[in-house]
Design an enzyme around this catalytic site. Sequence first.
Site, PDB file in Angstrom:
ATOM      1  N   LEU A 168     -14.343  11.434  -1.616  1.00  0.00           N
ATOM      2  CA  LEU A 168     -13.364  12.161  -0.555  1.00  0.00           C
ATOM      3  C   LEU A 168     -12.315  12.765  -1.729  1.00  0.00           C
ATOM      4  O   LEU A 168     -11.997  13.420  -1.918  1.00  0.00           O
ATOM      5  CB  LEU A 168     -13.145  11.563   0.666  1.00  0.00           C
ATOM      6  CG  LEU A 168     -14.364  11.267   1.926  1.00  0.00           C
ATOM      7  CD1 LEU A 168     -13.685  10.586   2.629  1.00  0.00           C
ATOM      8  CD2 LEU A 168     -14.374  12.767   2.315  1.00  0.00           C
ATOM      9  N   CYS A 206     -15.991  -3.502  -4.446  1.00  0.00           N
ATOM     10  CA  CYS A 206     -15.447  -5.462  -4.499  1.00  0.00           C
ATOM     11  C   CYS A 206     -16.250  -5.732  -3.287  1.00  0.00           C
ATOM     12  O   CYS A 206     -16.794  -5.212  -2.594  1.00  0.00           O
ATOM     13  CB  CYS A 206     -14.251  -4.405  -4.424  1.00  0.00           C
ATOM     14  SG  CYS A 206     -13.597  -4.330  -2.810  1.00  0.00           S
ATOM     15  N   ASN A 247       0.955  -1.257  -0.209  1.00  0.00           N
ATOM     16  CA  ASN A 247      -0.550   0.231   0.137  1.00  0.00           C
ATOM     17  C   ASN A 247       0.342   1.512  -0.058  1.00  0.00           C
ATOM     18  O   ASN A 247       0.706   2.449  -0.067  1.00  0.00           O
ATOM     19  CB  ASN A 247      -0.826  -0.026   0.712  1.00  0.00           C
ATOM     20  CG  ASN A 247      -1.994  -1.753   0.797  1.00  0.00           C
ATOM     21  OD1 ASN A 247      -1.989  -1.659  -0.078  1.00  0.00           O
ATOM     22  ND2 ASN A 247      -3.098  -1.702   1.833  1.00  0.00           N
ATOM     23  N   ARG A 302     -17.258   0.762  -1.653  1.00  0.00           N
ATOM     24  CA  ARG A 302     -16.105   1.806  -1.212  1.00  0.00           C
ATOM     25  C   ARG A 302     -16.076   2.535  -2.276  1.00  0.00           C
ATOM     26  O   ARG A 302     -16.197   2.588  -3.794  1.00  0.00           O
ATOM     27  CB  ARG A 302     -14.428   1.178  -1.970  1.00  0.00           C
ATOM     28  CG  ARG A 302     -14.661   0.018  -0.473  1.00  0.00           C
ATOM     29  CD  ARG A 302     -13.514  -0.775  -0.785  1.00  0.00           C
ATOM     30  NE  ARG A 302     -12.433  -0.973  -0.866  1.00  0.00           N
ATOM     31  CZ  ARG A 302     -10.753  -1.013  -0.615  1.00  0.00           C
ATOM     32  NH1 ARG A 302     -11.337  -2.432  -1.661  1.00  0.00           N
ATOM     33  NH2 ARG A 302      -9.909  -0.500  -0.533  1.00  0.00           N
ATOM     34  N   PRO A 303     -16.837   3.755  -1.872  1.00  0.00           N
ATOM     35  CA  PRO A 303     -16.833   5.110  -2.832  1.00  0.00           C
ATOM     36  C   PRO A 303     -15.846   6.138  -2.708  1.00  0.00           C
ATOM     37  O   PRO A 303     -14.617   5.809  -2.243  1.00  0.00           O
ATOM     38  CB  PRO A 303     -17.914   6.191  -1.419  1.00  0.00           C
ATOM     39  CG  PRO A 303     -18.010   5.389  -0.415  1.00  0.00           C
ATOM     40  CD  PRO A 303     -17.018   3.968  -1.029  1.00  0.00           C
ATOM     41  N   ASP A 330      -6.731  -3.834   7.807  1.00  0.00           N
ATOM     42  CA  ASP A 330      -6.336  -5.333   6.703  1.00  0.00           C
ATOM     43  C   ASP A 330      -5.442  -6.285   7.912  1.00  0.00           C
ATOM     44  O   ASP A 330      -5.097  -7.498   7.402  1.00  0.00           O
ATOM     45  CB  ASP A 330      -5.357  -4.724   6.446  1.00  0.00           C
ATOM     46  CG  ASP A 330      -5.405  -3.535   4.570  1.00  0.00           C
ATOM     47  OD1 ASP A 330      -6.976  -3.854   4.710  1.00  0.00           O
ATOM     48  OD2 ASP A 330      -4.658  -3.092   4.585  1.00  0.00           O
TER      49      ASP A 330
HETATM   50  N1  EPU Z   1     -14.564   6.080   1.546  1.00  0.00           N
HETATM   51  C1  EPU Z   1     -14.847   7.192   1.328  1.00  0.00           C
HETATM   52  N2  EPU Z   1     -14.908   7.736   0.421  1.00  0.00           N
HETATM   53  C2  EPU Z   1     -13.346   7.607  -0.532  1.00  0.00           C
HETATM   54  C3  EPU Z   1     -12.852   7.414   0.258  1.00  0.00           C
HETATM   55  C4  EPU Z   1     -13.182   6.235   1.922  1.00  0.00           C
HETATM   56  O1  EPU Z   1     -16.466   6.829   2.653  1.00  0.00           O
HETATM   57  O2  EPU Z   1     -14.032   8.569  -1.745  1.00  0.00           O
HETATM   58  C5  EPU Z   1     -14.571   4.927   2.843  1.00  0.00           C
HETATM   59  C6  EPU Z   1     -14.170   4.101   2.764  1.00  0.00           C
HETATM   60  O3  EPU Z   1     -15.517   3.376   1.498  1.00  0.00           O
HETATM   61  C7  EPU Z   1     -14.199   3.087   3.955  1.00  0.00           C
HETATM   62  C8  EPU Z   1     -13.589   4.325   4.808  1.00  0.00           C
HETATM   63  O4  EPU Z   1     -13.444   5.577   3.972  1.00  0.00           O
HETATM   64  O5  EPU Z   1     -15.277   3.246   4.491  1.00  0.00           O
HETATM   65  C9  EPU Z   1     -12.259   4.090   4.584  1.00  0.00           C
HETATM   66  O6  EPU Z   1     -11.237   4.233   3.220  1.00  0.00           O
HETATM   67  P1  EPU Z   1      -9.634   4.050   2.316  1.00  0.00           P
HETATM   68  O7  EPU Z   1     -10.197   5.770   1.734  1.00  0.00           O
HETATM   69  O8  EPU Z   1      -8.828   5.005   3.685  1.00  0.00           O
HETATM   70  O9  EPU Z   1      -9.220   3.087   1.390  1.00  0.00           O
HETATM   71  P2  EPU Z   1      -8.546   3.016   0.818  1.00  0.00           P
HETATM   72  O10 EPU Z   1      -7.499   3.949   0.816  1.00  0.00           O
HETATM   73  O11 EPU Z   1     -10.046   2.243  -0.595  1.00  0.00           O
HETATM   74  C10 EPU Z   1      -6.678   1.549   1.437  1.00  0.00           C
HETATM   75  C11 EPU Z   1      -5.618   0.650   1.375  1.00  0.00           C
HETATM   76  C12 EPU Z   1      -7.025  -0.577   2.044  1.00  0.00           C
HETATM   77  C13 EPU Z   1      -7.200  -0.131   3.306  1.00  0.00           C
HETATM   78  C14 EPU Z   1      -8.069   1.300   3.259  1.00  0.00           C
HETATM   79  C15 EPU Z   1      -8.186   1.018   5.321  1.00  0.00           C
HETATM   80  C16 EPU Z   1      -4.229   0.554  -0.248  1.00  0.00           C
HETATM   81  C17 EPU Z   1      -3.704   0.646  -1.935  1.00  0.00           C
HETATM   82  N3  EPU Z   1      -5.539   0.427   0.307  1.00  0.00           N
HETATM   83  O12 EPU Z   1      -7.579   1.737   0.788  1.00  0.00           O
HETATM   84  O13 EPU Z   1      -6.270  -1.829   2.029  1.00  0.00           O
HETATM   85  O14 EPU Z   1      -7.979  -1.309   4.192  1.00  0.00           O
HETATM   86  O15 EPU Z   1      -6.834   1.806   3.089  1.00  0.00           O
HETATM   87  O16 EPU Z   1      -6.554   1.323   5.886  1.00  0.00           O
HETATM   88  O17 EPU Z   1      -4.053   1.610   0.369  1.00  0.00           O
HETATM   89  C18 EPU Z   1      -5.989  -4.501   1.877  1.00  0.00           C
HETATM   90  O18 EPU Z   1      -4.333  -3.838   1.504  1.00  0.00           O
HETATM   91  O19 EPU Z   1      -6.203  -5.247   1.838  1.00  0.00           O
HETATM   92  C19 EPU Z   1      -6.675  -2.827   1.506  1.00  0.00           C
HETATM   93  C20 EPU Z   1      -8.250  -3.558   1.468  1.00  0.00           C
END
Ligand code: EPU
Length: 420
Positions: A125, A116, A23, A121-122, A307
């Site tokens: 933000l 997914c 990540n 996963r919107p 995770d």
């Molecule tokens: N969220 C929103 N709006 C947005 C973005 C996110 O509501 O625009 C919500 C998500 O739906 C979730 C929360 O905010 O409920 C946190 O999501 P985040 O955006 O932090 O997740 P991400 O950035 O898409 C990364 C990791 C994930 C890890 C999450 C949380 C990467 C490539 N992926 O995802 O990793 O679970 O942060 O720590 O960095 C994994 O490695 O298995 C994995 C899923």
Amino acid sequence: MDKLVIEGGVRLKGEVTVSGAKNAVLPILAATLLTDEHCVIKGVPNLRDTNTMLKILRSLGKNAELNKGKVNIAANKHTNHVADYKLVSTMRASFCVLGPLLAKLKKAKVSLPGGCVIGIRPVDLHIKGIKSLGATINIESGYVLAHAAQLKGSHIYLGGVYGSSVLATDNVMMAATLARGETVIESAACEPEVADLANFLIQMGAKIKGHGTPIIEIEGVKQLHGAEHTIIPDRIEAGTLMIAALITKGDILIKNVMFQHLGALIDKLEEAGVSISITDSAIRVCYKRRLRSINVTTLPYPGFPTDMQAQVMSLMAITRGISVITEKIYPDRFMHVAELNRMGAHIQREGPHAIVEGIKQLSAAPVMASDLRASACLVLAGLVAKGVTTVSRIYHLERGYENIEKKLQGLGAKIWREKE
Ligand code: EPU
């Protein structure tokens, strides 16, 4: 398609080295789109997701190759601003090319990634943050179309209903490096992977302060240059190996670890009765006594990582007592519950909680991986179950764990790959 076959019951022993953080590497590769100069990224894990990001960079006109843990991105002027659905839909992290493409090329067309198995996963933000920098954004035919002749620094509150967002913070921070004036991101994600990206951007000439805290300040610069960077160790791989030591009643020295990134997990394991020895860059986890059940709630960093939720659940499945595991980041990330129950576990899901009643012994079964961390949880369960477990759909595991069956074999596990 391959499956993993695991004969349970071996106590894992020995040394193992953790790979670079998935990540961290994905947004760092995307950040190379901010310059036309040569970049070198070291400590890069050879994962399905890393290779997907390299394919995306190549589709955008970069010349990027992974060779023995090192990615070379040649100097060239890339001009393609379109990130295609076929690639973006296979991996959400690809959406973080939006910020760098827009900042560098003044326009970007990036496919929306979709949901997914772990939830909807919107990307609201991401869009909110990029819009605050003065970009015009339209959504058309499943794509985000963004343009801005010159991005402008802004004060952005980036918290959502589930707290901060890792990739949205990455996206906005990258875009802001080339904006005119100062940007402040409030409620920024504090994850070590975000800080690693900021450190790479700083090497490229960006002016960033406060990374690793909820308030990141970025002073825009005219251009960024090439840079060299080594990726931080993968804290989730390290945590998964720590659970592997405990679940098999083994003794493992895990090398290339930044224990500072594992505070919440170490704290919970100590509460369960584990003693952990920490040296500069290694952690030794040795099973000595019967564990106690613990309650775990996932939260943004420095809280307990979502995770690691599935892996800790497999440990609690064979730990005497009742454990309540609450998922606060992705309330639907419980696909592994039904599979663990097929192996004899007693786990009941109630909304965002899983109530785990520890049993003495899991029994082997054919199980199916549904996502990356669920796959890791099933492999852990297979290592301790009585009999031979098969985990199918292991391409999920290949997204995030480099050579995992070889690493486990090196610790004595009876695990091998077969064609389905
Ligand atoms: N969220 C929103 N709006 C947005 C973005 C996110 O509501 O625009 C919500 C998500 O739906 C979730 C929360 O905010 O409920 C946190 O999501 P985040 O955006 O932090 O997740 P991400 O950035 O898409 C990364 C990791 C994930 C890890 C999450 C949380 C990467 C490539 N992926 O995802 O990793 O679970 O942060 O720590 O960095 C994994 O490695 O298995 C994995 C899923």
